[in-house]
Scaffold this motif. Structure first.
Motif, PDB file in Angstrom:
ATOM      1  N   LEU A   1      -0.670  -2.882 -10.430  1.00 23.76           N
ATOM      2  CA  LEU A   1       0.381  -3.736  -9.884  1.00 23.76           C
ATOM      3  C   LEU A   1       0.030  -5.178 -10.202  1.00 23.76           C
TER       4      LEU A   1
ATOM      5  N   ARG B   1       0.838  -1.213   0.000  1.00 23.80           N
ATOM      6  CA  ARG B   1       0.000   0.000   0.000  1.00 23.80           C
ATOM      7  C   ARG B   1       0.871   1.260   0.000  1.00 23.80           C
TER       8      ARG B   1
ATOM      9  N   ILE C   1       1.671   4.051  -8.392  1.00 22.17           N
ATOM     10  CA  ILE C   1       1.370   2.856  -9.189  1.00 22.17           C
ATOM     11  C   ILE C   1      -0.139   2.750  -9.395  1.00 22.17           C
TER      12      ILE C   1
ATOM     13  N   ILE D   1       2.597   1.635  -3.447  1.00 20.08           N
ATOM     14  CA  ILE D   1       1.620   2.019  -4.472  1.00 20.08           C
ATOM     15  C   ILE D   1       1.354   3.513  -4.394  1.00 20.08           C
ATOM     16  N   THR D   2       1.235   4.009  -3.174  1.00 15.76           N
ATOM     17  CA  THR D   2       0.979   5.439  -2.987  1.00 15.76           C
ATOM     18  C   THR D   2       2.198   6.283  -3.358  1.00 15.76           C
TER      19      THR D   2
END
Length: 172
Positions: free
Chosen positions: A143, A132, A140, A135-136
């Motif tokens: 994924l 998480r 992204i 991704i932040t």
């Protein structure tokens, strides 16, 4: 070409790159590799490999492998002068030794896999947290698990970043 069509194509060409950026970048990750490369995983695998049962199985494997290699070498050297019965007997010995080797190999692999599976279960919540965060921070938008991707250049992989973050979380 009409002037309207040229303007429309220019507008589309200019907006496509910004649409791609708005959706985020694409990345791939091999979670199993990321977890198994962590310091915690390496320590756990070392503990498994230093266990008495594992060491005994490894010693048996080494002994069987040496015997198997010697039997193969002897068979290759003497096969031309062996009778049909001797060749059949030698092949049966080789097959038996190979079966023993496969059994011991299976025991060694099973011990390592059990430790790996336990580690994957144990670290799953931390992995989700790290993913998480990445991704932040990385922006992204998509994924993918590495195993489900046919091809991805190394630049798309965040596996090493996941491993680094997991090592940092474990150190805290």
């Amino acid at each position: 070409m009409s002037r309207f069509l040229k303007i429309a194509l220019a507008t589309v060409a200019l907006t496509l790159p910004s649409l791609a950026l708005a959706q985020g970048k694409i990345a791939v990750v091999n979670l199993q590799e990321a977890i198994l490369q962590t310091d915690v995983a390496q320590k756990r695998l070392t503990e498994v490999r230093n266990g008495d049962d594992y060491k005994a199985d490894k010693a048996e494997f080494d002994k069987l492998k040496k015997e198997f290699d010697e039997l193969v070498k002897k068979f290759q050297k003497d096969a031309a002068v062996m009778s049909q019965e001797q060749q059949v007997s030698a092949r049966q010995k080789l097959a038996s030794k190979q079966s023993d080797l496969e059994h011991v190999t299976g025991k060694l692999q099973q011990a390592e896999q059990a430790a790996g599976q336990a580690l994957l279960q144990e670290m799953s919540p931390k992995v989700q947290e790290v993913l998480r965060e990445l991704i932040t921070t990385e922006g992204i938008g998509l994924l993918l698990q590495r195993a489900s991707v046919i091809h991805a250049d190394a630049g798309y992989s965040i596996t090493a970043k996941v491993t680094d973050k997991l090592n940092q979380v474990a150190a805290e």
